[in-house]
Motif scaffolding. Structure first.
Motif, PDB file in Angstrom:
ATOM      1  N   LEU A  38      -4.330  -0.754   1.299  1.00  0.00           N
ATOM      2  CA  LEU A  38      -4.154  -1.982   0.522  1.00  0.00           C
ATOM      3  C   LEU A  38      -5.449  -2.342  -0.205  1.00  0.00           C
ATOM      4  CD1 LEU A  38      -2.529  -4.463  -0.326  1.00  0.00           C
ATOM      5  CD2 LEU A  38      -3.211  -5.566   1.826  1.00  0.00           C
ATOM      6  N   GLY A  39      -6.588  -2.189   0.484  1.00  0.00           N
ATOM      7  CA  GLY A  39      -7.874  -2.458  -0.153  1.00  0.00           C
ATOM      8  C   GLY A  39      -8.094  -1.582  -1.370  1.00  0.00           C
ATOM      9  N   GLY A  40      -7.797  -0.288  -1.245  1.00  0.00           N
ATOM     10  CA  GLY A  40      -7.939   0.621  -2.378  1.00  0.00           C
ATOM     11  C   GLY A  40      -6.980   0.287  -3.502  1.00  0.00           C
ATOM     12  N   PHE A  41      -5.769  -0.141  -3.144  1.00  0.00           N
ATOM     13  CA  PHE A  41      -4.766  -0.492  -4.152  1.00  0.00           C
ATOM     14  C   PHE A  41      -5.213  -1.707  -4.959  1.00  0.00           C
ATOM     15  CE2 PHE A  41      -0.843  -2.749  -5.433  1.00  0.00           C
ATOM     16  CZ  PHE A  41      -0.273  -1.758  -6.227  1.00  0.00           C
ATOM     17  N   ILE A  42      -5.803  -2.694  -4.281  1.00  0.00           N
ATOM     18  CA  ILE A  42      -6.292  -3.887  -4.978  1.00  0.00           C
ATOM     19  C   ILE A  42      -7.368  -3.505  -5.992  1.00  0.00           C
ATOM     20  CG2 ILE A  42      -7.591  -6.029  -4.664  1.00  0.00           C
ATOM     21  CD1 ILE A  42      -6.130  -6.329  -1.958  1.00  0.00           C
ATOM     22  N   ILE A  43      -8.267  -2.602  -5.609  1.00  0.00           N
ATOM     23  CA  ILE A  43      -9.334  -2.165  -6.503  1.00  0.00           C
ATOM     24  C   ILE A  43      -8.766  -1.500  -7.761  1.00  0.00           C
ATOM     25  CG2 ILE A  43     -11.247  -0.521  -6.743  1.00  0.00           C
ATOM     26  CD1 ILE A  43     -11.865  -1.047  -3.778  1.00  0.00           C
ATOM     27  N   LEU A  44      -7.714  -0.712  -7.588  1.00  0.00           N
ATOM     28  CA  LEU A  44      -7.154   0.066  -8.702  1.00  0.00           C
ATOM     29  C   LEU A  44      -5.960  -0.602  -9.373  1.00  0.00           C
ATOM     30  CD1 LEU A  44      -7.320   3.658  -7.142  1.00  0.00           C
ATOM     31  CD2 LEU A  44      -8.827   2.669  -8.867  1.00  0.00           C
ATOM     32  N   LEU A  45      -5.634  -1.826  -8.967  1.00  0.00           N
ATOM     33  CA  LEU A  45      -4.447  -2.501  -9.502  1.00  0.00           C
ATOM     34  C   LEU A  45      -4.431  -2.591 -11.028  1.00  0.00           C
ATOM     35  CD1 LEU A  45      -1.815  -3.914  -8.847  1.00  0.00           C
ATOM     36  CD2 LEU A  45      -3.085  -6.066  -8.595  1.00  0.00           C
ATOM     37  N   PRO A  46      -5.537  -2.915 -11.702  1.00  0.00           N
ATOM     38  CA  PRO A  46      -5.492  -2.961 -13.175  1.00  0.00           C
ATOM     39  C   PRO A  46      -5.070  -1.632 -13.808  1.00  0.00           C
ATOM     40  CG  PRO A  46      -7.471  -4.049 -12.370  1.00  0.00           C
ATOM     41  CD  PRO A  46      -6.847  -3.369 -11.188  1.00  0.00           C
ATOM     42  N   LEU A  47      -5.546  -0.509 -13.237  1.00  0.00           N
ATOM     43  CA  LEU A  47      -5.153   0.803 -13.761  1.00  0.00           C
ATOM     44  C   LEU A  47      -3.677   1.081 -13.501  1.00  0.00           C
ATOM     45  CD1 LEU A  47      -8.204   3.043 -12.728  1.00  0.00           C
ATOM     46  CD2 LEU A  47      -7.680   2.110 -14.985  1.00  0.00           C
ATOM     47  N   THR A 179      -4.001   7.995 -10.472  1.00  0.00           N
ATOM     48  CA  THR A 179      -3.202   8.715  -9.481  1.00  0.00           C
ATOM     49  C   THR A 179      -3.551   8.273  -8.073  1.00  0.00           C
ATOM     50  OG1 THR A 179      -3.023  10.645 -10.934  1.00  0.00           O
ATOM     51  CG2 THR A 179      -2.606  11.005  -8.587  1.00  0.00           C
ATOM     52  N   ALA A 180      -4.850   8.052  -7.822  1.00  0.00           N
ATOM     53  CA  ALA A 180      -5.290   7.581  -6.513  1.00  0.00           C
ATOM     54  C   ALA A 180      -4.744   6.193  -6.198  1.00  0.00           C
ATOM     55  CB  ALA A 180      -6.818   7.562  -6.447  1.00  0.00           C
ATOM     56  N   GLY A 181      -4.445   5.408  -7.247  1.00  0.00           N
ATOM     57  CA  GLY A 181      -3.858   4.087  -7.045  1.00  0.00           C
ATOM     58  C   GLY A 181      -2.358   4.128  -6.872  1.00  0.00           C
ATOM     59  N   LEU A 182      -1.677   4.950  -7.676  1.00  0.00           N
ATOM     60  CA  LEU A 182      -0.213   5.008  -7.624  1.00  0.00           C
ATOM     61  C   LEU A 182       0.309   5.487  -6.268  1.00  0.00           C
ATOM     62  CD1 LEU A 182       0.530   6.556 -11.147  1.00  0.00           C
ATOM     63  CD2 LEU A 182       0.952   4.203 -10.419  1.00  0.00           C
ATOM     64  N   LEU A 183      -0.374   6.429  -5.660  1.00  0.00           N
ATOM     65  CA  LEU A 183       0.127   6.986  -4.405  1.00  0.00           C
ATOM     66  C   LEU A 183       0.088   5.976  -3.257  1.00  0.00           C
ATOM     67  CD1 LEU A 183      -2.387   7.701  -2.237  1.00  0.00           C
ATOM     68  CD2 LEU A 183      -2.868   9.435  -3.959  1.00  0.00           C
ATOM     69  N   ARG A 184      -0.665   4.880  -3.424  1.00  0.00           N
ATOM     70  CA  ARG A 184      -0.866   3.952  -2.319  1.00  0.00           C
ATOM     71  C   ARG A 184       0.361   3.107  -1.994  1.00  0.00           C
ATOM     72  NH1 ARG A 184      -6.260   4.231  -0.926  1.00  0.00           N
ATOM     73  NH2 ARG A 184      -7.177   5.717  -2.386  1.00  0.00           N
ATOM     74  N   VAL A 185       1.252   2.929  -2.949  1.00  0.00           N
ATOM     75  CA  VAL A 185       2.448   2.134  -2.668  1.00  0.00           C
ATOM     76  C   VAL A 185       3.337   2.828  -1.640  1.00  0.00           C
ATOM     77  CG1 VAL A 185       4.511   1.081  -3.643  1.00  0.00           C
ATOM     78  CG2 VAL A 185       2.351   0.985  -4.907  1.00  0.00           C
TER      79      VAL A 185
END
Length: 285
Positions: A38-47, A179-185
């Motif tokens: 979740l922390g990583g997803f928040i960081i990459l949310l704009p992308l 890609t690193a953000g999309l996989l987190r969901v």
């Protein structure tokens, strides 16, 4: 350059796993994995919100990648809840060899010296895990749980190897960091389902712990983005082998920060790992 990116990922994941080893036994491996993702997803949310491309096939692969990565994180974090860095780090660093084997099916032809480098890295990782002091390393695993630990580590190795191959493929469409953000969901869905059946946490969720989870997510994002960036580089499989050095890095960090002992045999394993990475760095025409 691929090897340097692999070593960068190894350093990020080494620091990452130092904190995971400290928090996982208290918070629960699956719960910590969920909060880290979740922390990583928040960081990459704009992308992630800016994505407008990709076919149905691409999005299906994203879902598969997320599930696989979620299982990899679940296996790794659960392992750290059961055993120290000096065991989990080296044994869980074997998955890059699977990436090289995959590459060999598609035309990769390592030189004799590079074969030597890969073998030396794997042997060094095994030596680091094997030669721990009495009262540390494998000796700290609760009797009867060694095979359970082995299951989670093997699951993590296999899933991380698949995630590297899929992630590099999808990075060509969506970009390395995206890609690193999309996989987190989908990864969070997998980790959340495991966390529901996990015992209650013994550590309170304060703002400091929340910040630690975001930082852990940032380290994972940085490492995974570097790994994805290897996908367009020559010898990308050897870059993946550079990641295997993180087992030795994790053991050293455990010694420095967690006061885990490093035996003479483990120092020999660390030296072998360094020699193997150096051998992979030799280029041939």
């Amino acid at each position: 350059m691929a090897l340097l990116l692999g070593l960068f990922a190894a350093l990020c994941w080494g620091v990452h796993d130092l904190a995971v080893r400290f928090l996982a036994p208290r918070m629960g491996g699956f719960r910590l994995g969920l909060r880290t993702e979740l922390g990583g997803f928040i960081i990459l949310l704009p992308l992630v919100l800016a994505v407008r491309n990709g076919t149905m096939h691409d999005w299906l692969l994203v879902a598969v990648l997320g599930v696989v990565y979620g299982l990899a994180i679940a296996g790794l974090f659960k392992s750290f809840a059961m055993a120290p860095l000096s065991v989990v780090g080296p044994f869980s660093s074997g998955y890059p060899a699977l990436v090289v084997i995959w590459g060999m099916f598609f035309g990769l032809s390592p030189s004799l010296l590079q074969y030597f480098g890969m073998a030396t890295i794997l042997i060094g990782s095994a030596v680091v895990a094997r030669y721990s002091h009495d009262g540390s390393g494998i000796h700290t695993v609760i009797k009867g749980h060694v095979w359970e630990l082995a299951f989670w580590i093997v699951l993590s190795d296999i899933c991380f190897a698949i995630a590297i191959v899929l992630g590099q493929k999808l990075a060509l469409t969506f970009g390395d960091a995206t890609t690193a953000g999309l996989l987190r969901v989908p990864a969070m869905l997998i980790l959340g389902s495991f966390a529901l059946r996990e015992p209650a946490s013994t550590i309170k969720m304060t703002w400091k712990i929340a910040l630690a989870c975001v930082i852990l997510g940032g380290l994972d994002v940085a490492a995974l983005t570097g790994v994805n960036a290897m996908g367009t580089l020559p010898y990308k499989e050897f870059g993946a082998m550079g990641i295997a050095a993180y087992g030795a890095i994790a053991a050293l960090l455990g010694m420095i920060w967690l006061k885990e002992k490093v035996s003479l045999g483990q120092w020999a394993g660390i030296a072998l790992t360094i020699a193997g990475v150096a051998a992979l760095g030799v280029q041939f025409e």
